[in-house]
Design an enzyme around this catalytic site. Structure first.
Site, short mmCIF file in Angstrom:
data_model
loop_
_atom_site.label_atom_id
_atom_site.label_comp_id
_atom_site.label_asym_id
_atom_site.label_seq_id
_atom_site.Cartn_x
_atom_site.Cartn_y
_atom_site.Cartn_z
N THR A 254 0.83 -1.20 0.00
CA THR A 254 0.00 0.00 0.00
C THR A 254 0.86 1.25 0.00
O THR A 254 1.79 1.38 0.80
CB THR A 254 -0.90 0.03 1.27
OG1 THR A 254 -1.52 -1.22 1.39
CG2 THR A 254 -1.94 1.13 1.17
N ALA A 255 0.54 2.17 -0.92
CA ALA A 255 1.14 3.51 -0.94
C ALA A 255 2.63 3.54 -1.28
O ALA A 255 3.29 4.54 -1.05
CB ALA A 255 0.87 4.25 0.36
N ALA A 256 3.15 2.45 -1.86
CA ALA A 256 4.55 2.49 -2.33
C ALA A 256 4.71 3.61 -3.36
O ALA A 256 5.68 4.36 -3.34
CB ALA A 256 4.94 1.15 -2.94
N GLY A 257 3.70 3.71 -4.25
CA GLY A 257 3.76 4.75 -5.28
C GLY A 257 3.71 6.15 -4.69
O GLY A 257 4.34 7.08 -5.21
N ASP A 258 2.98 6.32 -3.59
CA ASP A 258 2.93 7.65 -2.94
C ASP A 258 4.29 8.00 -2.33
O ASP A 258 4.74 9.15 -2.43
CB ASP A 258 1.84 7.67 -1.86
CG ASP A 258 0.44 7.57 -2.45
OD1 ASP A 258 0.26 7.94 -3.62
OD2 ASP A 258 -0.47 7.12 -1.73
#
Ligand code: ADP
Length: 318
Positions: A254-258
């Protein structure tokens, strides 16, 4: 730590309501879960917090409702170092929420309601032009696609007019026109978003390279396609490159891209060249997957510097 110029994030702010369940319910069924937690979420808020944790000076522009969830998520962002003075509190509207169920295998089902994230009546093109006019020319503006597209268009146009750097994280996936893409200095789609944008299926490094090339040819300054555990592909006018991943033990993606987009903004705003900035961002994404949740997993500067000291994955022309 080098001096960073300002980062402004324009985007969504949510409360993530998470229930852990033994299995996901079927339609009409009730499943009794183990526990319930509320986390700060929304791509805009996550990326702003990522920038703050990494030591960047960041302002978040977005909206919440005048409810308890709004108060809670804004308090969390402010205590994490995000300047929330430009967040608007919209009366009679709820704060954006995501209802998330996660089962024992990590599979999830999510329903979202954007609420205040859709309410931008007081802030159109003139607002952003006035704001950007007063910003330092090295300011970086980050956007995603969880707010109305006309706001993304107004922000990118105003940022361009005043020469600010624009990083567009085109998430969630959707098609975009060339005019908008041309206003971005850098776009950071993941594999799925890059497929949707380019209309080309990405299955491996080669297809990622071709999709990145196609997006570059539509006028974006630079394309960085994130590939999860396979690192990232960087497409620039000078060529196309693969940035190998850091090796970590992934527990929750979760939220690696963020973390990646926030990290890229910090590195570029500190004056790093593109390759060094992508390496820094790759390290941020890698650390995020070693921890559970979205905002709690955003890396600190010390964690990133430690990973950069111990590993140096190569960047090669492909
Ligand atoms: P998103 O969260 O938007 O789907 P990705 O899954 O592509 O984004 O991840 C963003 C970045 O995080 C990747 O480019 C990579 O740098 C890093 N990352 C993600 N998963 C891993 C992993 N398993 N190992 C190492 N790095 C990872």
């Amino acid at each position: 730590m080098p001096v960073a110029s300002d980062v402004i994030v324009v985007g969504s702010i949510n409360a993530d309501l998470v229930i852990r369940v033994p299995r996901l319910p079927r339609p009409g069924e009730t499943v009794s879960g183990y526990n319930f937690k509320v986390f700060g979420g929304g791509k805009g808020a996550n990326q702003a917090l990522a920038v703050a944790r990494l030591g960047g000076k960041v302002r978040l522009i977005g909206n919440v409702g005048t409810d308890d969830f709004g108060a809670m998520v804004i308090k969390g962002l402010a205590s994490g170092g995000v300047n929330v003075s430009l967040v608007e509190w919209i009366p009679d509207v709820h704060t954006g929420v995501a209802l998330i169920m996660v089962d024992e295998s990590g599979e999830n089902a999510i329903a979202t309601a954007p609420g205040a994230n859709r309410h931008w009546a007081t802030r159109g093109a003139p607002y952003f032009r006035n704001l950007f006019q007063t910003c330092h020319p090295h300011t970086t503006v980050i956007l995603q696609l969880e707010i109305p597209l006309e706001i993304v268009e107004a922000v990118t146009a105003a940022a361009r007019d005043y020469g600010l750097r624009v990083i567009l994280n085109p998430a969630p996936a959707r098609a975009l026109d060339d005019e908008l893409l041309r206003r971005a200095d850098v776009i950071t789609p993941n594999r799925h978003e890059a497929s949707e944008l380019s209309r080309m299926k990405i299955t491996d490094l080669e297809s990622a390279r071709e999709a990145a090339r196609a997006l570059l040819n539509r006028g974006v300054g630079c394309v960085v396609v994130t590939l999860g555990g396979e690192g990232a592909v960087i497409a620039t006018r000078a060529g196309i490159f693969h940035a190998a991943p850091f090796e970590v033990k992934a527990v929750d993606c979760t939220a690696a891209g963020d973390a990646f987009t926030g990290g890229l903004a910090v590195a570029l705003s500190e004056g790093l060249d593109l390759f060094s900035a992508v390496k820094f961002a790759n390290a941020c994404g890698a650390i995020a997957v070693t921890k559970e949740g979205a905002q709690p997993s955003m890396p600190t500067r010390a964690e990133v510097e430690e990973l950069l000291r111990t590993q140096s994955p190569p960047i090669r022309r492909i």
